[in-house]
Enzyme design. Structure first.
Site, PDB file in Angstrom:
ATOM      1  N   HIS A  34       6.227   9.341  23.915  1.00 53.41           N
ATOM      2  CA  HIS A  34       7.550   9.100  24.489  1.00 53.41           C
ATOM      3  C   HIS A  34       7.945  10.327  25.302  1.00 53.41           C
ATOM      4  CE1 HIS A  34       8.841  11.735  21.254  1.00 53.41           C
ATOM      5  NE2 HIS A  34       8.367  10.876  20.354  1.00 53.41           N
ATOM      6  N   HIS A  37       7.361  13.839  23.901  1.00 50.36           N
ATOM      7  CA  HIS A  37       6.008  14.368  24.096  1.00 50.36           C
ATOM      8  C   HIS A  37       5.816  14.847  25.538  1.00 50.36           C
ATOM      9  CE1 HIS A  37       5.144  11.449  20.686  1.00 50.36           C
ATOM     10  NE2 HIS A  37       4.653  12.568  20.220  1.00 50.36           N
ATOM     11  N   GLN A  61      -2.500  13.145   6.437  1.00 54.11           N
ATOM     12  CA  GLN A  61      -1.093  13.522   6.282  1.00 54.11           C
ATOM     13  C   GLN A  61      -0.203  12.340   5.916  1.00 54.11           C
ATOM     14  OE1 GLN A  61      -0.919  14.947  10.493  1.00 54.11           O
ATOM     15  NE2 GLN A  61       1.107  13.979  10.518  1.00 54.11           N
ATOM     16  N   VAL A 176      14.235  16.154  22.015  1.00 53.69           N
ATOM     17  CA  VAL A 176      14.698  15.329  23.131  1.00 53.69           C
ATOM     18  C   VAL A 176      15.364  14.084  22.549  1.00 53.69           C
ATOM     19  CG1 VAL A 176      14.022  14.045  25.201  1.00 53.69           C
ATOM     20  CG2 VAL A 176      12.869  16.198  24.618  1.00 53.69           C
ATOM     21  N   SER A 185      11.297   9.344  18.857  1.00 55.23           N
ATOM     22  CA  SER A 185      10.257   9.318  17.844  1.00 55.23           C
ATOM     23  C   SER A 185       9.345   8.130  18.092  1.00 55.23           C
ATOM     24  CB  SER A 185      10.877   9.200  16.440  1.00 55.23           C
ATOM     25  OG  SER A 185       9.880   8.938  15.463  1.00 55.23           O
ATOM     26  N   SER A 186       8.056   8.306  17.834  1.00 52.56           N
ATOM     27  CA  SER A 186       7.125   7.186  17.975  1.00 52.56           C
ATOM     28  C   SER A 186       7.496   6.051  17.037  1.00 52.56           C
ATOM     29  CB  SER A 186       5.693   7.658  17.684  1.00 52.56           C
ATOM     30  OG  SER A 186       5.304   8.653  18.605  1.00 52.56           O
TER      31      SER A 186
END
Length: 281
Positions: A34, A37, A61, A176, A185-186
Site C-alpha cells: 500500500h 510501503h 512470525q 502513513v 495496513s495490508s
C-alpha cells in the site's frame, strides 16, 4: 527491475556493488503493498543508490495458522507498483529458500518481547528476528527502512542490530494514514466497508487519549474510560491500550513529559487484527 527468487542469485547481483562502494537500501515487506510501503520505498530511493525490496510472508512470525493462510497476497500488483517506483531488485523467495531446514536458533529480548504484541502473539518477535537477521546477512544493506506503525517491532530490530553488531542504519518512517486517520495496513484489504468504518475507532481512541494526557488527565483515568467504551462496543474487540516509554518499551502508568512515550493499541475488527500507535510530543 529484476525479480529474484534465489539467495545465490541475489548475492551475485549485489556483490559488484561492494567494490564500487554503492549504498544499498532494504525495504522488507510481506507484500500486499500500500502507499505506506511506497512511502518507505521512495525514501529509500532518495537516500541510496540501489534499492532492494523483499516480499516474503514469513511463516515463523505467525502464531495463528489461520492468520497466515488469510494474509493478503497480491504479488503481480506489488511488482507493478515497485517497478513504477524505480526499485532495482525485488527479492521474492519461496519458504523453502529462506528455511531449507528447521531453525534451531531462538531470540529473546527481555522486557521487549514480553509485553503487548509479545504477550498476545507468543513467538512472533522470535520469528521477526530470525527472518530479519537472514535478510540482513543475505543483502548486507547500508540502510533498512521500517514503518512506525510496527513500533514495538522497530524496538526489537534496533536491539537486534545493536546486540549483533549489524553494520547498518535503521530508518524509521512515520505511519502513513488515510485522510480520516486510519493507518494503512495490508490487513485493511480484509475489512468490509462497514468494518473499515469501525476500524477508525482505533485512531480516534489514540487521539482522544493524547488530548486527555496533554490536558493533564491521569493515564489511569483516561485508559479506564476508553477501555469502557470498547467494552460497550459489539464491533471492535480491544486487546490492549497501553502507554509505553519508547527508550525501552516499558509499560508506564504516568505521563512523563521529559521522555518520549507512545500510546499503543491493538484490537480485532471482526476477525481482522489491527494495531496502531501515536507518539506523544
Amino acid at each position: 527491475m529484476e525479480v529474484v527468487k534465489q539467495i545465490s542469485e541475489l548475492k551475485r547481483l549485489l556483490k559488484p556493488l561492494r567494490g564500487r562502494s554503492r549504498s544499498v537500501s532494504l525495504v522488507p515487506t510481506m507484500g500486499a503493498l500500500h502507499q505506506g510501503h511506497i512511502h518507505l520505498v521512495r525514501q529509500a530511493r532518495a537516500e541510496s543508490e540501489f534499492v532492494v525490496v523483499s516480499i516474503f510472508v514469513n511463516p515463523t512470525q505467525f502464531n495463528n495458522p489461520s492468520d497466515l493462510a488469510q494474509y493478503p497476497r497480491t504479488l503481480s500488483a506489488d511488482l507493478s507498483l515497485l517497478e513504477a517506483e524505480g526499485v532495482d531488485v525485488v527479492f521474492v523467495p519461496e519458504t523453502g529458500e529462506m528455511y531449507p531446514s528447521e531453525v534451531n536458533v531462538t531470540f529473546h529480548f527481555p522486557g521487549l518481547d514480553e509485553v503487548l504484541e509479545g504477550a498476545f502473539r507468543p513467538g512472533h518477535f522470535n520469528g521477526v528476528a530470525i527472518v530479519v537477521s537472514k535478510l540482513f546477512h543475505i543483502i548486507q544493506p547500508d540502510i533498512a527502512y521500517f514503518g512506525q506503525k510496527d513500533l514495538q517491532q522497530v524496538s526489537i530490530i534496533r536491539r537486534l542490530v545493536r546486540d549483533l553488531h549489524f553494520d547498518l542504519h535503521i530508518q524509521v518512517v512515520p505511519t502513513v494514514r488515510e485522510e480520516d486517520g486510519l493507518a494503512l495496513s495490508s490487513r485493511n484489504l480484509r475489512l468490509t466497508p462497514t468494518q473499515r468504518q469501525q476500524a477508525l475507532s482505533l485512531y480516534q481512541c489514540l487521539e482522544s487519549a493524547k488530548t486527555e494526557l496533554s490536558g493533564g488527565n491521569p493515564w489511569f483515568d483516561t485508559k479506564t474510560r476508553l477501555e469502557g467504551e470498547f467494552c460497550r462496543s459489539k464491533d471492535v474487540q480491544l486487546e490492549y491500550l497501553a502507554l509505553v516509554d519508547l527508550e525501552d518499551f516499558r509499560l508506564s502508568e504516568v505521563r512523563k513529559p521529559e521522555i518520549k512515550q507512545s500510546i499503543c493499541i491493538a484490537a480485532y475488527v471482526g476477525d481482522v487484527r489491527l494495531i496502531d500507535n501515536i507518539i506523544l510530543d
